[in-house]
Design a protein around this motif. Structure first.
Motif: not given
Length: 75
Positions: A46-48, A53-54, A5-6
């Protein structure tokens, strides 16, 4: 699921950690992001690989947008 989700809600200016690397989101692509590092260099990741995440402020997002436009003009 929380990490997924982040990753899906990333926006320019967010600060992320990926494999121990910390950077600010500069560009978001389908499966990757481009992070701006402290020294100004950029890396594609890569997003993975993102583990944290801030959320950045609106000012951070505007700064990232301005820098991206500046980079495109230099090319």
């Amino acid at each position: 699921k929380k990490a997924e989700t982040q990753r899906n809600s990333l926006k320019k200016g967010d600060k992320v950690t990926a494999m121990g690397i910390v950077g600010t989101v500069s560009t978001i692509k389908d499966n990757t992001i481009i992070l701006k590092m402290y020294d100004g260099s950029k890396i594609e990741m890569l997003k993975g690989a993102i583990s944290d995440v801030q959320s950045g402020t609106e000012e951070d997002a505007k700064k990232a947008e301005k820098e991206e436009k500046s980079d495109k003009n230099e090319e």
